[in-house]
Design an enzyme around this catalytic site. Sequence first.
Site, mmCIF file in Angstrom:
data_model
loop_
_atom_site.group_PDB
_atom_site.id
_atom_site.type_symbol
_atom_site.label_atom_id
_atom_site.label_comp_id
_atom_site.label_asym_id
_atom_site.label_seq_id
_atom_site.Cartn_x
_atom_site.Cartn_y
_atom_site.Cartn_z
ATOM 1 N N ASP A 52 43.854 67.478 7.239
ATOM 2 C CA ASP A 52 43.367 67.893 9.152
ATOM 3 C C ASP A 52 42.385 66.722 8.417
ATOM 4 O OD1 ASP A 52 40.249 67.650 7.449
ATOM 5 O OD2 ASP A 52 40.165 69.530 7.124
ATOM 6 N N VAL A 115 43.039 76.491 6.550
ATOM 7 C CA VAL A 115 43.348 75.637 8.058
ATOM 8 C C VAL A 115 44.248 75.486 7.928
ATOM 9 C CG1 VAL A 115 42.636 74.238 10.105
ATOM 10 C CG2 VAL A 115 41.031 76.331 8.650
ATOM 11 N N THR A 138 42.335 71.899 -1.177
ATOM 12 C CA THR A 138 40.641 71.511 -0.997
ATOM 13 C C THR A 138 39.748 71.872 -1.030
ATOM 14 O OG1 THR A 138 41.024 70.475 1.527
ATOM 15 C CG2 THR A 138 42.674 69.021 -1.099
ATOM 16 N N THR A 139 39.496 72.852 -0.725
ATOM 17 C CA THR A 139 37.913 73.771 -1.094
ATOM 18 C C THR A 139 38.230 75.137 -1.717
ATOM 19 O OG1 THR A 139 39.069 75.500 0.695
ATOM 20 C CG2 THR A 139 38.501 73.377 1.801
ATOM 21 N N SER A 149 48.471 84.702 -1.978
ATOM 22 C CA SER A 149 48.300 85.284 -1.362
ATOM 23 C C SER A 149 49.386 84.952 -0.344
ATOM 24 C CB SER A 149 47.028 85.470 -0.368
ATOM 25 O OG SER A 149 47.431 86.291 0.927
ATOM 26 N N LEU A 150 50.245 85.692 0.427
ATOM 27 C CA LEU A 150 51.369 85.268 0.525
ATOM 28 C C LEU A 150 51.364 84.895 2.375
ATOM 29 C CD1 LEU A 150 54.705 86.732 -1.083
ATOM 30 C CD2 LEU A 150 53.021 84.528 -2.102
ATOM 31 N N LYS A 151 50.075 86.325 2.666
ATOM 32 C CA LYS A 151 50.108 85.821 3.930
ATOM 33 C C LYS A 151 49.470 84.474 4.741
ATOM 34 C CE LYS A 151 46.222 89.061 4.465
ATOM 35 N NZ LYS A 151 45.000 89.876 4.126
ATOM 36 N N LYS A 160 41.890 85.930 15.897
ATOM 37 C CA LYS A 160 41.791 84.962 14.756
ATOM 38 C C LYS A 160 43.284 85.941 14.124
ATOM 39 C CE LYS A 160 39.034 84.403 10.767
ATOM 40 N NZ LYS A 160 40.107 82.207 10.947
ATOM 41 N N ASN A 161 44.225 85.125 13.514
ATOM 42 C CA ASN A 161 44.950 85.209 12.762
ATOM 43 C C ASN A 161 46.081 86.416 12.820
ATOM 44 O OD1 ASN A 161 44.116 83.557 10.486
ATOM 45 N ND2 ASN A 161 43.660 85.070 9.646
ATOM 46 N N GLU A 253 38.968 93.225 0.971
ATOM 47 C CA GLU A 253 38.397 93.219 1.727
ATOM 48 C C GLU A 253 36.777 93.650 2.110
ATOM 49 O OE1 GLU A 253 39.769 93.124 5.587
ATOM 50 O OE2 GLU A 253 40.756 92.088 4.410
HETATM 51 N N1 LIG Z 1 45.100 85.302 2.820
HETATM 52 C C1 LIG Z 1 44.847 84.092 3.661
HETATM 53 O O1 LIG Z 1 45.630 83.275 3.842
HETATM 54 C C2 LIG Z 1 43.704 83.361 3.827
HETATM 55 C C3 LIG Z 1 42.692 83.860 3.151
HETATM 56 C C4 LIG Z 1 41.055 83.127 3.606
HETATM 57 C C5 LIG Z 1 40.903 82.213 4.285
HETATM 58 N N2 LIG Z 1 41.922 82.214 5.172
HETATM 59 C C6 LIG Z 1 41.883 81.204 6.091
HETATM 60 O O2 LIG Z 1 41.300 80.305 5.493
HETATM 61 C C7 LIG Z 1 40.612 79.307 6.561
HETATM 62 C C8 LIG Z 1 39.079 78.692 6.177
HETATM 63 O O3 LIG Z 1 39.722 78.221 4.684
HETATM 64 P P1 LIG Z 1 38.171 77.090 4.983
HETATM 65 O O4 LIG Z 1 37.158 77.557 4.643
HETATM 66 O O5 LIG Z 1 39.326 76.297 3.366
HETATM 67 O O6 LIG Z 1 38.513 76.005 6.153
HETATM 68 P P2 LIG Z 1 38.963 74.270 5.892
HETATM 69 O O7 LIG Z 1 39.949 74.410 6.077
HETATM 70 O O8 LIG Z 1 39.062 74.418 7.472
HETATM 71 O O9 LIG Z 1 38.097 73.887 5.759
HETATM 72 C C9 LIG Z 1 36.078 73.344 5.475
HETATM 73 C C10 LIG Z 1 36.457 72.364 6.011
HETATM 74 O O10 LIG Z 1 36.078 72.151 4.307
HETATM 75 C C11 LIG Z 1 36.284 70.702 4.658
HETATM 76 N N3 LIG Z 1 36.850 70.101 3.912
HETATM 77 C C12 LIG Z 1 37.922 70.800 2.865
HETATM 78 N N4 LIG Z 1 38.630 69.735 1.772
HETATM 79 C C13 LIG Z 1 37.187 69.123 1.484
HETATM 80 C C14 LIG Z 1 36.772 68.425 0.343
HETATM 81 N N5 LIG Z 1 37.723 68.108 -0.221
HETATM 82 N N6 LIG Z 1 35.917 67.604 0.137
HETATM 83 C C15 LIG Z 1 35.011 67.727 1.645
HETATM 84 N N7 LIG Z 1 35.374 68.741 2.934
HETATM 85 C C16 LIG Z 1 36.813 69.124 2.758
HETATM 86 C C17 LIG Z 1 37.803 70.474 6.088
HETATM 87 O O11 LIG Z 1 38.299 69.342 6.988
HETATM 88 C C18 LIG Z 1 36.681 71.326 6.663
HETATM 89 O O12 LIG Z 1 35.775 70.764 8.001
HETATM 90 C C19 LIG Z 1 40.706 80.887 7.601
HETATM 91 O O13 LIG Z 1 41.384 79.942 8.880
HETATM 92 C C20 LIG Z 1 41.140 81.497 6.951
HETATM 93 O O14 LIG Z 1 41.374 82.357 7.885
HETATM 94 C C21 LIG Z 1 43.492 82.068 4.101
#
Ligand SMILES: NC(=O)c1ccc[n+]([C@@H]2O[C@H](COP(=O)([O-])OP(=O)(O)OC[C@H]3O[C@@H](n4cnc5c(N)ncnc54)[C@H](O)[C@@H]3O)[C@@H](O)[C@H]2O)c1
Length: 388
Positions: A52, A115, A138-139, A149-151, A160-161, A253
């Site tokens: 992103d 994301v 990076t989060t 997770s493989l999802k 969502k999803n 969950e």
């Molecule tokens: N099993 C799975 O696949 C699974 C599990 C949990 C969550 N998810 C999915 O993950 C998504 C949420 O992930 P998220 O919370 O990481 O959201 P995201 O990817 O949107 O990141 C959140 C924010 O942090 C920013 N960011 C990312 N890395 C950064 C860094 N190092 N420094 C500063 N800013 C940074 C991004 O630009 C964004 O604004 C949801 O869509 C959810 O459905 C999937």
Amino acid sequence: MIGYVVSIGDWNLRSVVVGDVSYPYHYGVDCLESMAASFGSFDADRFLVVTDDNVLGLYGERILRVLSTLAPVEVFSRPAGDGAKSLLNLGACLEQAIGAGVTRRSVVVAFGGGVPGNLAGVVASLLFRGVRLVHVPTTTVAAMDSVISLKQAINSSRGKNHIGTYRAPEGVYLDARVLATLPAKQLRSGLCEATKNCLAIRPESVGPMRDRLAAGDLASPATLLWLLEESLAAKCAVMERDTYEQGAGLVLEYGHTLGHAVELCDQRLRGADGLSHGEAVMLGMIAAAHISRAAGGLSDTEVAVHVDLAEALGVGAAVPSGLSTDDVMQVVRADNKRGYLHVSDEEAAMVLLQRLGEPFGSRDLPLTAVPLGAVKEALGALMPVSGS
Ligand SMILES: NC(=O)c1ccc[n+]([C@@H]2O[C@H](COP(=O)([O-])OP(=O)(O)OC[C@H]3O[C@@H](n4cnc5c(N)ncnc54)[C@H](O)[C@@H]3O)[C@@H](O)[C@H]2O)c1
């Protein structure tokens, strides 16, 4: 006690085992470039980096510089936010990749939070019926949750999803230093999920977790890597026999039934200022703990542990003001765990705990049918006192 040494300028390795699939998780501190340099072993003819705009701005130059010494790099980046997980972006990414010359020998690099990670996962599944995928999270949510997770999924216009696949990566590469730039709310989100793992799966870690939270500095690499180790141990323990998270893995969950409903309603109300996913799950866990106690499970002390941990994480123990109980309950009624356990229209399928780390139900179906009245009562106890 920390069970490993943090190697600065180097990385550690652990195997993630999900059913009959396993993949390496590399993690360390200040190792982004050296990890990217190791991608040479993939012998890729091209890298497709899915990211992103925020992550690209913060760390893109560092990783792209290294990758471009190995093979041509194509970058697909969109503004940050869950809206990027759309069919429109999926199509655009696939078209851009094919137009740029991506082949079966190419590697998709998911670079960012959950994301870009999920979008990249679906892209890697679909390109030529499947090309290799590498995660560079990076989060905290991506590092401690979604990449273990493989999802993989994107959103439909209705929710969502809804559209997704299962896809294992070739490997995960985490430099914990990049987590230091996360906004506090975003940092907390993944830590709440890590807390869930302790409460629902690894109760022996609750004490050390409380100590770490009490010591503050949640963003320190040592604390983050400890939490990562905990998340890996907890998630692998339940997923080693459950590749698709449809049996024992449903314990993950915990807190999600009410948590997801509160998250959705709060985001409708306050948009990006709403609760993060993890914060909402923390509140959902407090509600689930109260219901568990009423069902003859958790003790008062164990419920209090939930509240203490929430406070230590800065989440508090009340849902934001302005939420309507009826709206939240409407989302609870449509919870997607209904399909796993037969429940009536007046019940919700929830993860409840007999004791910390011990769900009600069977090992392969850790769900309980809970009367909606009990869920509503637990939600009521989380409503802010009027005037506060
Ligand atoms: N099993 C799975 O696949 C699974 C599990 C949990 C969550 N998810 C999915 O993950 C998504 C949420 O992930 P998220 O919370 O990481 O959201 P995201 O990817 O949107 O990141 C959140 C924010 O942090 C920013 N960011 C990312 N890395 C950064 C860094 N190092 N420094 C500063 N800013 C940074 C991004 O630009 C964004 O604004 C949801 O869509 C959810 O459905 C999937």
